[in-house]
Scaffold this active site. Structure first.
Site, PDB file in Angstrom:
ATOM      1  N   SER A   1      25.016  39.794  45.702  1.00 25.19           N
ATOM      2  CA  SER A   1      26.096  38.931  46.302  1.00 25.19           C
ATOM      3  C   SER A   1      25.561  40.086  47.661  1.00 25.19           C
ATOM      4  O   SER A   1      24.725  41.222  47.990  1.00 25.19           O
ATOM      5  CB  SER A   1      27.164  39.500  46.067  1.00 25.19           C
ATOM      6  OG  SER A   1      27.887  39.205  47.177  1.00 25.19           O
TER       7      SER A   1
ATOM      8  N   LYS B   1      27.579  45.556  42.095  1.00 25.82           N
ATOM      9  CA  LYS B   1      26.161  44.455  41.963  1.00 25.82           C
ATOM     10  C   LYS B   1      24.977  45.384  42.925  1.00 25.82           C
ATOM     11  O   LYS B   1      24.262  45.817  42.532  1.00 25.82           O
ATOM     12  CB  LYS B   1      26.317  43.499  43.679  1.00 25.82           C
ATOM     13  CG  LYS B   1      26.968  42.422  43.284  1.00 25.82           C
ATOM     14  CD  LYS B   1      27.230  41.701  41.600  1.00 25.82           C
ATOM     15  CE  LYS B   1      27.529  40.866  41.552  1.00 25.82           C
ATOM     16  NZ  LYS B   1      26.795  39.659  40.571  1.00 25.82           N
TER      17      LYS B   1
ATOM     18  N   TYR C   1      33.540  45.922  44.247  1.00 27.12           N
ATOM     19  CA  TYR C   1      32.503  44.516  43.391  1.00 27.12           C
ATOM     20  C   TYR C   1      31.739  44.437  44.183  1.00 27.12           C
ATOM     21  O   TYR C   1      30.281  44.150  43.025  1.00 27.12           O
ATOM     22  CB  TYR C   1      33.555  43.036  43.938  1.00 27.12           C
ATOM     23  CG  TYR C   1      32.709  41.711  43.839  1.00 27.12           C
ATOM     24  CD1 TYR C   1      32.034  41.447  42.824  1.00 27.12           C
ATOM     25  CD2 TYR C   1      31.673  41.154  44.190  1.00 27.12           C
ATOM     26  CE1 TYR C   1      30.628  40.258  42.899  1.00 27.12           C
ATOM     27  CE2 TYR C   1      30.883  40.330  44.774  1.00 27.12           C
ATOM     28  CZ  TYR C   1      30.727  39.571  43.559  1.00 27.12           C
ATOM     29  OH  TYR C   1      29.693  38.806  43.446  1.00 27.12           O
TER      30      TYR C   1
END
Length: 685
Positions: free
Chosen positions: A126, A160, A156
Site C-alpha cells: 500500500s 504493510k 494498517y
C-alpha cells in the site's frame, strides 16, 4: 499437472478483479479467503464472468495445516497475496487484530510457500507505507517514488511496512531462490464493467467512492468530507485514484515479470501502481455526481486520524519495467461503479435471499439458495439448477431430496432438475445433422435419455447471479457444455434464468454455440409436483389443454410420427389421478411445431392441478409446442415411491432430430439462439 496461481483474499474487491484478469490471461487460479470481510458470492460471480469453475477454499492464512493442504492438492507456481484487514481508521482502534491477521497470516503463507517449493510471490502492499510525504517540506517526494523512505502513520500502513521488511529478510536469506514483487498502490476505485462485480464492504464503507455510492442509492444520508483545510486547490486531500481493472492488470504484469526472470536468480523489488495524477476528494465527488446525474449531499467534518495531504504515485518504474500503465479514467471508474451500484444496490446482500452449502462435505460448488417473496418461497440448487422446494401459503408443492448428496443417487428420477442439453428420448442415441451421423451415449436401454450420463442434471451450474428489482428476484445460472460431451457436437453455453415474484416461478432457458457449427437442443424442467404432504398424488385433479398426443411404440416408448387422440383427456376438463390414470405421453399444443427460439411467443397455460385437501392451484404455462405429462409411476428411490409426484415438462417434440419435419425445432446453428420459457403460477383456490 496444470499449474495454478494461488490468490489469497481472492473473494475481496481487488482480489476478485485480479482473478478475472488472471484467467483472461490464460492462468489457472485457486482462491483462498476466510470471508471475514468478503462474500463467496463474489467467487460465484467471477465464475459466471469467466465461464469456468474456480477452486475456492475457506481458509484463514494463520491456519498452516489447512493452507498447506491447498498447496498439496494443487500445483502452485506463484502466489498473489491480498488477504489482509485494510481499513485505516479501524486499524487505529484495533491495532493488535491488524498485526495478528496481516503479519502472522503472511508469515504462515511464506512458510507454506517454502515447504512446497513455491518462490514467486506478488505482495499487495500500500502507498500508506510512505506516510506523510509532505514531511520533507520541499515536495521532492511528490509524486511519490519507490525510494521514498517509509514512515506509515497508522497501524494498517505499519503492518504493510513490517510485511515488506519480512519479505526482504526472507529474500536476503536465500537470494537465488525467492522472487518478490512488492506492489504499492493508492486508491482503487470503480467496478467490473459487466456490473456483476464491485466493492462490497461489509458494514460502513471506509473509502470515498463506496460511501458516496451508498449515498446515491439511498443507503446513507450524506457524505462526510474529512477536512477542507488541506493545501490543495479545493482544500480536500489529494489521492491517486486508479481503476480496479487497471490495478488488477498491474498484478498480472508483475507476475509475468517474475516468471521471466532467469532461472537461478532471485528478486526483491517494489513498484508503485498508480496513474501519476492526483485528484482531490471534490474532484472525484464531481465526477461521480456527473455519472449519477444529480447532486449528492455532503458535509465537511474534521480531519480523520492518520490522513495526509497527498498520496500520488510516481509509476514510472512500473511503466518502464513491467510494461504496464493505468489507462482507465476516473470518469470511467465512476460510470462502472454506478452501474454496479444501481444493479446491486446492497452489494451481494439481497434481502430475503440466503444460501447454505448443500452437501455433506461442505463444498461451495453446490449450494442451496432460498428466496422468499411474500407467500412464495423457492429453493434452488447449483446442481442442475434444480428446484428443490416450492412453498406457497405454507403448502409445499414439490417432492425432492432434502440434501445435496442424495441427488447423486443413481435412482434419482431427475428431481427438480433442468434436463439438457437434450430432454427426453433420442432413438438409439443416433441422429444426423448436415449429412454427418452422431452416436450419443446410451443410458436407457437402446436410447439416449435426458442427454446421457453427464447431462446438465449431473453438473453444478455456475453462479447464481441474484438480483431483486421491481418486486422480483432474478436468479441466473450458467453452464458451458463442452463439444463431445455424451457425443453431442459443439460447445454450448446456456443461461438458466429464474424469475420469482410473489405468485409465480418462471424459468427461461437461453443457449448458443460458442464452438461448432450446429447441434441439437431441447431443454425443460423435471420437477415432481405433489400438492399434498401425502406419499402419492392420488386425488389430484388435473386439466390438460390438449387431448392430442404423439403416438408411441408401446415397446420403445418412441413416437411413430403420428398424432392421435388420447381418450382419457377432454381439453380443460378435470381428470382425477388414481391408480388407473397412468400418463407418460407427449401432448401437442401446436401441431405446427416452432422455431428454435420460442420466447417471442405468448406464454400460455397448458396444464393445471389442484387437490381437494389443499388450497393451492398450480398452473403451468409455456411458449413450447408440446408437453410431456408423467404420473411418476416409475419413481423408486430413497424416501419416495410410485406416484410420489407428477411431472409436467414443456418441450419440443420427442425424438425430433430423427423426424425431418420436426428437426428444425431442435437444430441450433452458430449465430442463432435457442430460447424457451416455462412458468409455474400459484393461486389460492
Amino acid at each position: 499437472m496444470s499449474e495454478y496461481i494461488l490468490v489469497t483474499g481472492g473473494a475481496g474487491y481487488i482480489g476478485s478483479h485480479t482473478v478475472i484478469e488472471l484467467i483472461n490471461n490464460g492462468y489457472k487460479v485457486v482462491i483462498v479467503d476466510n470471508l471475514s470481510n468478503s462474500s463467496y458470492d463474489a467467487v460465484a460471480r467471477i465464475e459466471f464472468i469467466v465461464k469456468q469453475h474456480v477452486p475456492f477454499f475457506n481458509v484463514d492464512l494463520k491456519n498452516y495445516e489447512e493452507l498447506n493442504k491447498v498447496f498439496q492438492q494443487y500445483k502452485i507456481s506463484g502466489v498473489i497475496h491480498f488477504a489482509a484487514l485494510k481499513a485505516v481508521g479501524e486499524s487505529t482502534k484495533i491495532p493488535l487484530d491488524y498485526y495478528e491477521n496481516n503479519v502472522s497470516g503472511t508469515v504462515t503463507l511464506v512458510k507454506a510457500c517454502k515447504a512446497n517449493n513455491v518462490h514467486n510471490l506478488v505482495f499487495s502492499s500500500s502507498a500508506t507505507v510512505y506516510g506523510d510525504v509532505t514531511r520533507f517540506g520541499d515536495n521532492s517526494m511528490i509524486p511519490i517514488p519507490e525510494h521514498c523512505p517509509m514512515d506509515p502513520t497508522n497501524p494498517y500502513g505499519r503492518t504493510k511496512s513490517v510485511i515488506e521488511n519480512i519479505l526482504k529478510d526472507v529474500y536476503n536469506s536465500e537470494e537465488s531462490a525467492w522472487k518478490f514483487a512488492i506492489l504499492r498502490y493508492f486508491n482503487p476505485i470503480g467496478a467490473h464493467p459487466s456490473g456483476l462485480l464491485g466493492e462490497d464492504p461489509l458494514g460502513v464503507p471506509n473509502n470515498l467512492l463506496p460511501y458516496l455510492a451508498q449515498v446515491a442509492i439511498g443507503r446513507r444520508d450524506k457524505l462526510s468530507v474529512f477536512g477542507n483545510d488541506y493545501d490543495s486547490h479545493d482544500g480536500t486531500p489529494i489521492r491517486d485514484y486508479i481503476h480496479v481493472v487497471d490495478l488488477a492488470k498491474g498484478h498480472i504484469a508483475a507476475l509475468d515479470y517474475l516468471k521471466n526472470i532467469e532461472q537461478g536468480k532471485g528478486l526483491y523489488r517494489e513498484w508503485n501502481l498508480g496513474t501519476g495524477k492526483g485528484s482531490t476528494v471534490f474532484d472525484v465527488y464531481h465526477a461521480f455526481v456527473k455519472a449519477v446525474g444529480k447532486d449528492l449531499p455532503y458535509e465537511i467534518v474534521g480531519r480523520r486520524a492518520g490522513d495526509v495531504l497527498d498520496l500520488t504515485a510516481n509509476p514510472a518504474r512500473a511503466n518502464k519495467e513491467l510494461k504496464w500503465e493505468a489507462k482507465l479514467s476516473i470518469e470511467q471508474a465512476c460510470k462502472d461503479l454506478w452501474k454496479w451500484t444501481t444493479e446491486n444496490p446492497f452489494g451481494f446482500n439481497v434481502e430475503n435471499y440466503s444460501w447454505t452449502t448443500f452437501e455433506s462435505d461442505g463444498n461451495y460448488d453446490n449450494r442451496l439458495h432460498t428466496f422468499t417473496n411474500g407467500p412464495l418461497t423457492v429453493k434452488l440448487a447449483n446442481r442442475g439448477a434444480l428446484i428443490q422446494d416450492i412453498v406457497f401459503n405454507g403448502e409445499r408443492l414439490v417432492k425432492a431430496f432434502d440434501n445435496g448428496d442424495d441427488f447423486k443417487l443413481p435412482t434419482n428420477p431427475y428431481f427438480g432438475t433442468v434436463v439438457g442439453r437434450f430432454a427426453n428420448r433420442i432413438a438409439d442415441g443416433k441422429f444426423e445433422l448436415d449429412g454427418k451421423s452422431y452416436q450419443l451415449t446410451l443410458n436407457e436401454g437402446p436410447n439416449n435419455l435426458h442427454a446421457g450420463f453427464n447431462g446438465f442434471d449431473k453438473n453444478n451450474l455456475l453462479g447464481p447471479v441474484v438480483k431483486f428489482n421491481d418486486g422480483k428476484f432474478t436468479v441466473e445460472f450458467l453452464i458451458v457444455d463442452q463439444d463431445g460431451n455424451d457425443g453431442f457436437p459443439g460447445t454450448l453455453e446456456t443461461v438458466v434464468k429464474y424469475v420469482i415474484d410473489n405468485k409465480s416461478l418462471e424459468a427461461e432457458y437461453e443457449a448458443h454455440l460458442v464452438e461448432g457449427e450446429a447441434t441439437i437442443v431441447n431443454m425443460t424442467n423435471h420437477s415432481y409436483f405433489n400438492l399434498t404432504d401425502e406419499a402419492n398424488t392420488n386425488g389430484t385433479e388435473v386439466k390438460l389443454v390438449s387431448d392430442i398426443m404423439m403416438e408411441v411404440d408401446a415397446k420403445s416408448l418412441l413416437p411413430t410420427g403420428k398424432f392421435i387422440k388420447n381418450e382419457k383427456v377432454t381439453p380443460n376438463k378435470p381428470i382425477t389421478l388414481d391408480d388407473d390414470a397412468f400418463f407418460d405421453y407427449c401432448f401437442i399444443r401446436d401441431e405446427a411445431g416452432c422455431g428454435i427460439d420460442t420466447r417471442s411467443l405468448p406464454v400460455v397455460p397448458v396444464f393445471s392441478a389442484e387437490h381437494p385437501k389443499t388450497t393451492t392451484r398450480l398452473t403451468v404455462l409455456t411458449t413450447e409446442p408440446a408437453f410431456q405429462f408423467y404420473t411418476g409411476d416409475g419413481v423408486n428411490t430413497k424416501g419416495f415411491g410410485k406416484r410420489a409426484g407428477f411431472c409436467l415438462e414443456p418441450s419440443r417434440f420427442v425424438n425430433a432430430p430423427n423426424h425431418k419435419e420436426w428437426a428444425g425445432q431442435v437444430t441450433l446453428r452458430k449465430g442463432e439462439v435457442y430460447g424457451t420459457i416455462i412458468k409455474y403460477a400459484f393461486e389460492k383456490k
